[in-house]
Design an enzyme around this catalytic site. Structure first.
Site, mmCIF file in Angstrom:
data_model
loop_
_atom_site.group_PDB
_atom_site.id
_atom_site.type_symbol
_atom_site.label_atom_id
_atom_site.label_comp_id
_atom_site.label_asym_id
_atom_site.label_seq_id
_atom_site.Cartn_x
_atom_site.Cartn_y
_atom_site.Cartn_z
ATOM 1 N N HIS A 102 -4.782 -10.522 16.323
ATOM 2 C CA HIS A 102 -4.038 -11.016 16.088
ATOM 3 C C HIS A 102 -3.215 -10.414 16.211
ATOM 4 O O HIS A 102 -3.168 -8.586 16.144
ATOM 5 C CB HIS A 102 -3.147 -12.024 15.034
ATOM 6 N N ASP A 105 4.641 -11.488 19.489
ATOM 7 C CA ASP A 105 5.862 -11.169 20.448
ATOM 8 C C ASP A 105 6.977 -12.136 20.425
ATOM 9 O O ASP A 105 6.685 -12.938 19.761
ATOM 10 C CB ASP A 105 5.064 -12.104 21.430
ATOM 11 N N HIS A 107 10.435 -13.063 21.004
ATOM 12 C CA HIS A 107 11.821 -13.051 22.447
ATOM 13 C C HIS A 107 12.575 -12.691 22.060
ATOM 14 O O HIS A 107 13.533 -12.207 22.987
ATOM 15 C CB HIS A 107 11.223 -14.891 22.160
ATOM 16 N N HIS A 142 6.042 -15.576 18.502
ATOM 17 C CA HIS A 142 4.799 -15.985 17.905
ATOM 18 C C HIS A 142 3.075 -15.382 18.179
ATOM 19 O O HIS A 142 3.382 -13.952 18.635
ATOM 20 C CB HIS A 142 4.120 -17.405 18.785
ATOM 21 N N CYS A 143 2.479 -14.830 17.969
ATOM 22 C CA CYS A 143 0.807 -14.689 18.224
ATOM 23 C C CYS A 143 0.548 -14.712 19.699
ATOM 24 O O CYS A 143 0.766 -15.846 20.335
ATOM 25 C CB CYS A 143 0.162 -15.383 17.584
ATOM 26 N N HIS A 153 -4.192 -19.795 19.135
ATOM 27 C CA HIS A 153 -3.264 -19.084 17.602
ATOM 28 C C HIS A 153 -2.203 -20.071 17.468
ATOM 29 O O HIS A 153 -1.277 -20.608 16.998
ATOM 30 C CB HIS A 153 -3.116 -18.036 18.321
ATOM 31 N N MET A 158 0.976 -20.205 15.069
ATOM 32 C CA MET A 158 1.435 -18.887 14.868
ATOM 33 C C MET A 158 2.643 -18.515 15.079
ATOM 34 O O MET A 158 3.184 -17.647 16.256
ATOM 35 C CB MET A 158 0.297 -17.514 14.737
ATOM 36 N N HIS A 263 18.313 -34.887 17.385
ATOM 37 C CA HIS A 263 18.945 -36.359 17.522
ATOM 38 C C HIS A 263 19.500 -36.329 16.076
ATOM 39 O O HIS A 263 18.111 -36.334 14.880
ATOM 40 C CB HIS A 263 18.688 -37.496 18.739
ATOM 41 N N GLU A 287 25.496 -35.947 21.418
ATOM 42 C CA GLU A 287 24.647 -36.500 20.222
ATOM 43 C C GLU A 287 23.077 -36.034 20.205
ATOM 44 O O GLU A 287 22.806 -36.270 19.163
ATOM 45 C CB GLU A 287 24.559 -37.784 21.089
ATOM 46 N N THR A 288 22.512 -35.651 21.559
ATOM 47 C CA THR A 288 21.059 -35.243 21.396
ATOM 48 C C THR A 288 20.996 -33.917 22.328
ATOM 49 O O THR A 288 21.848 -33.997 23.785
ATOM 50 C CB THR A 288 20.285 -35.716 22.218
ATOM 51 N N HIS A 314 14.380 -36.830 19.882
ATOM 52 C CA HIS A 314 14.476 -38.400 19.824
ATOM 53 C C HIS A 314 13.471 -39.047 20.843
ATOM 54 O O HIS A 314 13.517 -39.593 21.937
ATOM 55 C CB HIS A 314 16.072 -38.803 20.574
#
Length: 349
Positions: A102, A105, A107, A142-143, A153, A158, A263, A287-288, A314
């Site tokens: 494993h 990463d 971001h 995440h992995c 993964h 993950m 939403h 709204e969304t 939504h």
């Protein structure tokens, strides 16, 4: 002599971080966030966190199980919180009882595949990664072990999120300081559970047996479940999120692989930091809002009325049929000026 020179140069580059105050951050299972300050004046800090990889079976719906891959045992993985300019020092632990390699990463990080190239560990190993939080916002981690195993993964659980707050706190679209009374982390997860010839979901005793059948479902790009926080109904009923009328609530929503459209039924987002960036001007009265796959987005809302609010993706097929729904129970006094029932249901005269 040459080795001494190289060591001296290395220490010169490391010195800015070495001399900083260290803070051990206690991670907590979502939807909660670790204790943190909204602002961080003064010198940056080193935020120390530990993520331990757990390979284990999880029940994602009544009688439906997967062989999950997790950070710290939860899906999504815990939220990490830092401030702009802080250093985040992550100890990644892969216990000897696990079966797979494993890594992680971020971001929010810069360089070496977000740290994945520096944290690739076999069972029985650990690695320590330190990176500087140079960008503000909310970010997925995440992995990413490489090849076909990277998406496997991620959809096995993950993935998590990290929030990097501006040093002087959040600002709205008018560049005014905003605060929040509560913050919740909703991690949306798509699962791909194989079925037998009769349409029953299969249950596997180990990762090796689950691998290829799960890949077959993944290749259809059609999830069997789309859920919040690891299980259908995880944030419904007795597990609903809570707030009071007048609370400003920060909702952080991540999706590591697919797009989502959060939403609040009966409410709005007063401010949305689209694409998760706190450096960009927040959008008002949405709204969304949109969460592109592989990202997280933050929205802030002041609840005006009591009652049960439904919080959904939504794409209502995914919300109602596949599980991407939550509830927020809000306490307080009703305001008839905002809404009232003029006439209850009655026969047409």
């Amino acid at each position: 002599m040459r080795h001494y020179f190289l060591l001296t140069v290395a220490l010169m580059f490391l010195q800015p971080a070495i001399s900083l105050e260290r803070i051990q951050q206690t991670l907590v299972p979502p939807p909660l966030l670790p204790a943190h300050e909204l602002t961080s004046p003064g010198q940056p800090k080193i935020i120390e966190v530990t993520l331990t990889i757990e390979e284990k079976e999880l029940e994602i719906d009544d009688g439906v199980f997967i062989q999950a891959l997790t950070f710290n045992g939860s899906v999504p993985a815990p939220m990490i919180v830092a401030h702009e300019g802080d250093y985040v020092e992550v100890t990644l632990v892969n216990p000897a009882t696990n079966t797979m390699r494993h890594n992680i990463d971020f971001h929010s990080a810069t360089g070496a595949m977000g740290g994945a190239a520096l944290t690739n560990i076999a069972p029985g190993e650990q690695a320590i990664l330190r990176f500087k939080a140079t960008k503000t916002g909310v970010f997925v981690y995440h992995c990413a072990p490489g090849g076909d195993l990277t998406p496997y993964h991620v959809v096995a659980g993950m993935n998590g999120a990290m929030m990097v707050l501006p040093k002087d706190g959040l600002r709205d679209g008018n560049n005014q300081r905003v605060t929040y009374d509560k913050a919740y982390y909703i991690g949306e997860q798509d699962f791909y559970v194989p079925q037998d010839a009769q349409g029953n979901f299969r249950r596997f005793t180990n990762l090796a047996d689950a691998l290829e059948p799960t890949f077959e479902v993944m290749r259809t790009l059609t999830p069997s479940h789309v859920v919040f926080n690891g299980r259908k109904g995880a944030l419904l009923g007795a597990n609903a999120l809570t707030a009071n009328v007048g609370d400003n609530v920060l909702l952080i929503h991540s999706q590591a692989t697919r797009d989502s459209r959060p939403h609040i039924v009966g409410g709005h987002a007063d401010w949305v930091w689209q694409a998760g960036s706190f450096a960009n001007r927040a959008l008002a009265d949405i709204e969304t809002w949109f969460v592109p796959g592989g990202s997280a987005v933050a929205a802030l809302y002041e609840f005006k009325q009591p009652g049960t609010y439904v919080y959904v993706n939504h794409n209502l097929i995914e919300a109602i049929l596949l599980g991407a729904a939550a509830q927020i129970e809000v306490s307080g006094d009703w305001d008839n000026d905002l809404m009232m029932q003029v006439q209850p249901p009655s026969p047409i005269p």
